[in-house]
Scaffold this motif. Structure first.
Motif, PDB file in Angstrom:
ATOM      1  N   HIS A  81      -4.730  12.113   7.405  1.00  0.00           N
ATOM      2  CA  HIS A  81      -4.783  10.946   6.511  1.00  0.00           C
ATOM      3  C   HIS A  81      -3.627   9.999   6.832  1.00  0.00           C
ATOM      4  CE1 HIS A  81      -5.357   8.540   2.949  1.00  0.00           C
ATOM      5  NE2 HIS A  81      -4.087   8.755   2.613  1.00  0.00           N
ATOM      6  N   ILE A  82      -2.436  10.555   7.040  1.00  0.00           N
ATOM      7  CA  ILE A  82      -1.269   9.726   7.372  1.00  0.00           C
ATOM      8  C   ILE A  82      -1.478   9.023   8.709  1.00  0.00           C
ATOM      9  CG2 ILE A  82       1.182   9.840   7.991  1.00  0.00           C
ATOM     10  CD1 ILE A  82       1.488  12.041   5.876  1.00  0.00           C
ATOM     11  N   LYS A  84      -4.330   8.168  10.064  1.00  0.00           N
ATOM     12  CA  LYS A  84      -5.376   7.141   9.958  1.00  0.00           C
ATOM     13  C   LYS A  84      -4.881   5.919   9.194  1.00  0.00           C
ATOM     14  CE  LYS A  84      -9.169  10.449  10.095  1.00  0.00           C
ATOM     15  NZ  LYS A  84     -10.181  11.155   9.314  1.00  0.00           N
ATOM     16  N   THR A  85      -4.036   6.129   8.196  1.00  0.00           N
ATOM     17  CA  THR A  85      -3.536   5.010   7.392  1.00  0.00           C
ATOM     18  C   THR A  85      -2.192   4.558   7.947  1.00  0.00           C
ATOM     19  OG1 THR A  85      -2.488   6.522   5.834  1.00  0.00           O
ATOM     20  CG2 THR A  85      -4.752   5.846   5.346  1.00  0.00           C
ATOM     21  N   THR A  86      -1.489   3.777   7.158  1.00  0.00           N
ATOM     22  CA  THR A  86      -0.210   3.219   7.631  1.00  0.00           C
ATOM     23  C   THR A  86       0.873   4.284   7.723  1.00  0.00           C
ATOM     24  OG1 THR A  86       0.433   2.682   5.378  1.00  0.00           O
ATOM     25  CG2 THR A  86      -0.732   0.984   6.619  1.00  0.00           C
ATOM     26  N   GLY A  87       0.721   5.342   6.992  1.00  0.00           N
ATOM     27  CA  GLY A  87       1.717   6.398   7.041  1.00  0.00           C
ATOM     28  C   GLY A  87       2.906   6.128   6.147  1.00  0.00           C
ATOM     29  N   ALA A  88       2.768   5.206   5.188  1.00  0.00           N
ATOM     30  CA  ALA A  88       3.875   4.891   4.289  1.00  0.00           C
ATOM     31  C   ALA A  88       4.098   6.053   3.327  1.00  0.00           C
ATOM     32  CB  ALA A  88       3.569   3.620   3.504  1.00  0.00           C
ATOM     33  N   ASP A  90       5.699   7.197  -0.311  1.00  0.00           N
ATOM     34  CA  ASP A  90       6.148   6.692  -1.600  1.00  0.00           C
ATOM     35  C   ASP A  90       7.356   7.527  -2.034  1.00  0.00           C
ATOM     36  OD1 ASP A  90       6.405   5.443  -4.007  1.00  0.00           O
ATOM     37  OD2 ASP A  90       4.825   6.606  -4.986  1.00  0.00           O
TER      38      ASP A  90
END
Length: 167
Positions: A81-82, A84-88, A90
């Protein structure tokens, strides 16, 4: 030792019969010794199948392996998931840090500061017990006395250097 004659232990009427009876008795004795069973059981203990298999331990190990596999799958999904996405991430903390003893520490700090200021004020207002002018005058008198009792005048080496440079 077959060539020697049989000698019975006790006196007998017929040596041949006594030899036959003794041999029969000895053979019976040997058969009994060979067929005798031991009084102590030296055989290994029986093995039970349920003790060798340890099904409970196998079941616990399988559950442990399944748990690890499940956690690995969860981690793999999070990583994918990280990726595939931006890896930001929180990681912002919006709460303010509060200490239970902050007020007491501040009051103690203020009290110590006031005490230090009062001590400084007393020290600066206090008049010195020593008089520098009288010390200086005493020192000058001491130098005069030292010059009067010295074999060579004080600072004579410096005066010679000065005179030598001027010539």
């Amino acid at each position: 030792m077959q060539h020697q004659a049989y000698q019975p232990l006790l006196p007998v009427g017929n040596k041949y019969l006594q030899q036959k009876w003794d041999k029969a008795s000895y053979d019976l004795h040997r058969r009994k010794v060979n067929s005798a069973k031991p009084a102590i059981n030296t055989t290994p203990p029986r093995t039970f199948g349920h003790l060798a298999l340890k099904l409970k331990k196998q079941k616990l190990e399988e559950e442990w392996a399944m748990k690890i596999q499940r956690e690995n799958n969860m981690l793999r999904e999070k990583i994918s998931h990280i990726m595939k996405t931006t890896g930001a991430v929180d990681n912002r903390n919006v709460y303010s840090v509060k200490s239970l003893g902050t007020e007491k520490r501040q009051l103690e700090f203020l009290r110590i500061t006031k005490d230090n200021e009062m001590i400084l004020r007393r020290l600066t207002q206090c008049k010195s017990e020593y008089d520098r002018r009288s010390w200086h005058e005493d020192w000058l008198k001491t130098l005069k006395v030292m010059d009067s009792i010295a074999r060579y005048p004080r600072g004579g080496a410096n005066q010679q250097k000065v005179n030598h440079v001027e010539n």
